[in-house]
Motif scaffolding. Sequence first.
Motif, PDB file in Angstrom:
ATOM      1  N   PRO A   3       0.825  -1.206   0.000  1.00 44.44           N
ATOM      2  CA  PRO A   3       0.000   0.000   0.000  1.00 44.44           C
ATOM      3  C   PRO A   3       0.861   1.258   0.000  1.00 44.44           C
ATOM      4  O   PRO A   3       1.979   1.257   0.517  1.00 44.44           O
ATOM      5  CB  PRO A   3      -0.817  -0.119   1.288  1.00 44.44           C
ATOM      6  CG  PRO A   3      -0.022  -1.041   2.173  1.00 44.44           C
ATOM      7  CD  PRO A   3       0.690  -1.978   1.252  1.00 44.44           C
ATOM      8  N   VAL A   4       0.327   2.309  -0.596  1.00 40.27           N
ATOM      9  CA  VAL A   4       1.046   3.582  -0.646  1.00 40.27           C
ATOM     10  C   VAL A   4       0.471   4.597   0.329  1.00 40.27           C
ATOM     11  O   VAL A   4       1.076   5.650   0.565  1.00 40.27           O
ATOM     12  CB  VAL A   4       1.001   4.175  -2.074  1.00 40.27           C
ATOM     13  CG1 VAL A   4       1.716   3.267  -3.061  1.00 40.27           C
ATOM     14  CG2 VAL A   4      -0.436   4.437  -2.526  1.00 40.27           C
ATOM     15  N   ASP A   5      -0.694   4.301   0.889  1.00 36.95           N
ATOM     16  CA  ASP A   5      -1.311   5.233   1.834  1.00 36.95           C
ATOM     17  C   ASP A   5      -2.409   4.484   2.571  1.00 36.95           C
ATOM     18  O   ASP A   5      -2.765   3.340   2.227  1.00 36.95           O
ATOM     19  CB  ASP A   5      -1.893   6.436   1.079  1.00 36.95           C
ATOM     20  CG  ASP A   5      -2.116   7.641   1.992  1.00 36.95           C
ATOM     21  OD1 ASP A   5      -1.865   7.528   3.206  1.00 36.95           O
ATOM     22  OD2 ASP A   5      -2.557   8.691   1.492  1.00 36.95           O
ATOM     23  N   ARG A   6      -2.931   5.122   3.575  1.00 37.34           N
ATOM     24  CA  ARG A   6      -4.068   4.562   4.302  1.00 37.34           C
ATOM     25  C   ARG A   6      -5.056   5.686   4.577  1.00 37.34           C
ATOM     26  O   ARG A   6      -4.656   6.769   5.023  1.00 37.34           O
ATOM     27  CB  ARG A   6      -3.619   3.916   5.612  1.00 37.34           C
ATOM     28  CG  ARG A   6      -4.747   3.212   6.381  1.00 37.34           C
ATOM     29  CD  ARG A   6      -4.226   2.668   7.707  1.00 37.34           C
ATOM     30  NE  ARG A   6      -3.232   1.637   7.539  1.00 37.34           N
ATOM     31  CZ  ARG A   6      -3.507   0.334   7.425  1.00 37.34           C
ATOM     32  NH1 ARG A   6      -4.769  -0.073   7.472  1.00 37.34           N
ATOM     33  NH2 ARG A   6      -2.547  -0.532   7.277  1.00 37.34           N
ATOM     34  N   ILE A   7      -6.317   5.440   4.287  1.00 38.21           N
ATOM     35  CA  ILE A   7      -7.359   6.424   4.560  1.00 38.21           C
ATOM     36  C   ILE A   7      -8.225   5.913   5.707  1.00 38.21           C
ATOM     37  O   ILE A   7      -8.238   4.711   5.993  1.00 38.21           O
ATOM     38  CB  ILE A   7      -8.232   6.691   3.314  1.00 38.21           C
ATOM     39  CG1 ILE A   7      -8.983   5.419   2.893  1.00 38.21           C
ATOM     40  CG2 ILE A   7      -7.387   7.245   2.170  1.00 38.21           C
ATOM     41  CD1 ILE A   7      -9.997   5.655   1.769  1.00 38.21           C
ATOM     42  N   PRO A   8      -8.935   6.794   6.396  1.00 39.90           N
ATOM     43  CA  PRO A   8      -9.813   6.337   7.474  1.00 39.90           C
ATOM     44  C   PRO A   8     -10.850   5.349   6.961  1.00 39.90           C
ATOM     45  O   PRO A   8     -11.379   5.496   5.854  1.00 39.90           O
ATOM     46  CB  PRO A   8     -10.468   7.632   7.966  1.00 39.90           C
ATOM     47  CG  PRO A   8      -9.533   8.722   7.548  1.00 39.90           C
ATOM     48  CD  PRO A   8      -8.928   8.271   6.265  1.00 39.90           C
ATOM     49  N   VAL A   9     -11.133   4.342   7.742  1.00 36.91           N
ATOM     50  CA  VAL A   9     -12.152   3.361   7.374  1.00 36.91           C
ATOM     51  C   VAL A   9     -13.520   4.049   7.350  1.00 36.91           C
ATOM     52  O   VAL A   9     -13.882   4.759   8.294  1.00 36.91           O
ATOM     53  CB  VAL A   9     -12.161   2.183   8.365  1.00 36.91           C
ATOM     54  CG1 VAL A   9     -13.324   1.244   8.063  1.00 36.91           C
ATOM     55  CG2 VAL A   9     -10.833   1.432   8.300  1.00 36.91           C
ATOM     56  N   GLN A  10     -14.247   3.852   6.263  1.00 39.35           N
ATOM     57  CA  GLN A  10     -15.574   4.452   6.096  1.00 39.35           C
ATOM     58  C   GLN A  10     -16.631   3.365   6.264  1.00 39.35           C
ATOM     59  O   GLN A  10     -16.364   2.181   5.986  1.00 39.35           O
ATOM     60  CB  GLN A  10     -15.668   5.124   4.730  1.00 39.35           C
ATOM     61  CG  GLN A  10     -14.635   6.230   4.551  1.00 39.35           C
ATOM     62  CD  GLN A  10     -14.625   6.820   3.153  1.00 39.35           C
ATOM     63  OE1 GLN A  10     -15.571   6.679   2.385  1.00 39.35           O
ATOM     64  NE2 GLN A  10     -13.531   7.499   2.807  1.00 39.35           N
ATOM     65  N   PRO A  11     -17.844   3.730   6.694  1.00 37.60           N
ATOM     66  CA  PRO A  11     -18.859   2.714   7.007  1.00 37.60           C
ATOM     67  C   PRO A  11     -19.127   1.725   5.877  1.00 37.60           C
ATOM     68  O   PRO A  11     -19.304   0.523   6.132  1.00 37.60           O
ATOM     69  CB  PRO A  11     -20.100   3.559   7.324  1.00 37.60           C
ATOM     70  CG  PRO A  11     -19.538   4.844   7.850  1.00 37.60           C
ATOM     71  CD  PRO A  11     -18.295   5.088   7.059  1.00 37.60           C
ATOM     72  N   TRP A  12     -19.151   2.178   4.628  1.00 38.57           N
ATOM     73  CA  TRP A  12     -19.457   1.265   3.521  1.00 38.57           C
ATOM     74  C   TRP A  12     -18.382   0.201   3.344  1.00 38.57           C
ATOM     75  O   TRP A  12     -18.659  -0.902   2.843  1.00 38.57           O
ATOM     76  CB  TRP A  12     -19.624   2.042   2.216  1.00 38.57           C
ATOM     77  CG  TRP A  12     -18.394   2.785   1.772  1.00 38.57           C
ATOM     78  CD1 TRP A  12     -18.047   4.059   2.084  1.00 38.57           C
ATOM     79  CD2 TRP A  12     -17.346   2.279   0.926  1.00 38.57           C
ATOM     80  NE1 TRP A  12     -16.834   4.391   1.500  1.00 38.57           N
ATOM     81  CE2 TRP A  12     -16.398   3.319   0.780  1.00 38.57           C
ATOM     82  CE3 TRP A  12     -17.112   1.065   0.287  1.00 38.57           C
ATOM     83  CZ2 TRP A  12     -15.237   3.166   0.016  1.00 38.57           C
ATOM     84  CZ3 TRP A  12     -15.956   0.910  -0.476  1.00 38.57           C
ATOM     85  CH2 TRP A  12     -15.039   1.955  -0.608  1.00 38.57           C
ATOM     86  N   MET A  13     -17.157   0.483   3.767  1.00 42.97           N
ATOM     87  CA  MET A  13     -16.054  -0.461   3.612  1.00 42.97           C
ATOM     88  C   MET A  13     -16.208  -1.673   4.531  1.00 42.97           C
ATOM     89  O   MET A  13     -15.675  -2.749   4.232  1.00 42.97           O
ATOM     90  CB  MET A  13     -14.714   0.245   3.867  1.00 42.97           C
ATOM     91  CG  MET A  13     -14.396   1.315   2.830  1.00 42.97           C
ATOM     92  SD  MET A  13     -13.215   2.600   3.393  1.00 42.97           S
ATOM     93  CE  MET A  13     -11.804   1.621   3.860  1.00 42.97           C
ATOM     94  N   ILE A  14     -16.915  -1.472   5.632  1.00 41.02           N
ATOM     95  CA  ILE A  14     -17.101  -2.566   6.594  1.00 41.02           C
ATOM     96  C   ILE A  14     -18.581  -2.819   6.837  1.00 41.02           C
ATOM     97  O   ILE A  14     -18.979  -3.371   7.853  1.00 41.02           O
ATOM     98  CB  ILE A  14     -16.378  -2.266   7.923  1.00 41.02           C
ATOM     99  CG1 ILE A  14     -16.820  -0.896   8.480  1.00 41.02           C
ATOM    100  CG2 ILE A  14     -14.867  -2.299   7.738  1.00 41.02           C
ATOM    101  CD1 ILE A  14     -16.265  -0.604   9.870  1.00 41.02           C
TER     102      ILE A  14
END
Length: 413
Positions: A3-14
């Motif tokens: 991975p090149v970055d990490r974004i905050p986990v968003q509700p749709w992702m989980i």
Amino acid sequence: MQPVDRIPVQPWMIGPAATAVFAALAAGGVTARFVGGCVRDAVLGLDIGDLDVCTPAPPERVMELARAAGLRAIPTGIDHGTVTLVADHTGLEVTTLRRDVETDGRRAVVAFTDDWVEDAARRDLTLNALYLDPDGSVYDPMGGGLADARAGRIRFVGDPETRIREDVLRILRFFRFWARFGEEPLDPDGLAACTALADRIPELSGERVWSELSRLLVARQAEAALAAMAEAGVTAWLWPGGAGVEAAIAVAGIERDLELAPDAVRRLAAMVAEPRSVDPVADRLRLSRAESDRIRRALVADGAPATGDRERRARVYRAGAAAYLDARILQAAAAGATAETVVADREVAVGWTPPVFPIGGREVAALGVPPGPDTGRFLRAVEDAWVADDFTGDAAACRARLAALVDQGRQQQ
């Protein structure tokens, strides 16, 4: 691939659907990641539309694992590696990583692969070649896609002409994504490739052209994108005879000044310009009957400036509120007029409810007129007078006028 970055986990992702699909694949040791538009929009903090997932596993394996987990699996595009998995009443498209074997500008013959870089290399634009884990890890196999997305930089993956020759629709997608996301000037290499290959647009199906054009027409920078497309010679190939854009650009400005929502069909009507062109354009773009009928009504309705609200009400009654407002905006745009000249028309079209003509054929028959063309002729005459009186006559007044006309007709026989 790291991975090149990490974004905050968003509700749709989980959410329940995504969690069920990823768990079903993970149970078989299969890696899966979100891909495409949902990743791009998540990186940019925008609302998410459809969820697309990709995996190195072949579609048959994806369906096997899904069914073992109790999910519904639909082979929606299995020849191209796509199956739809339904979880929590939500469908997610899961596509096997692919590489192009053969392309002809409209469709591709693909082979499945387990190489994420090969899959990314066949995508159109760098900001669409991003992948995402449910934990927020972002992958950018081609490099530069994440930075391009955040900078509003619209670039083709690899060589622009190669990408376009693979699928000519990418010309319209280049301008459409710039119209939506662009923050920097159009990429000169991409623009040059679009200009060089614009004459291949007629190879595309009308449905695909309208799908892209309809979204471009309502994008944030639609006016600038249309102007650039015209300068590049792209609009000349959208349909036989070519499309003008000046009026559509002016319509967009009037809509914005009137605080109206951007309207793709109204802007398309401005590009069509003439009633005689409606059918050829509708056939080319495979417009729906409702879309083509609306354009036709807008182009034949009286859009000239009205002398006052009385005339505006008469036109709304005759043409319908939507067609009248469309016609006025189109006329104002073509004449180079400002939105101020349409304000009163909008108020009448939006705020006035046309009354119902209070008499009909039954009243004509009651006066002894036999069925036939005279029935319509008498009713039209009474209705014209009722409209001219600004709809002030009630049913009794209209019946009296009708009786007088019938009596006059008998005396002239």
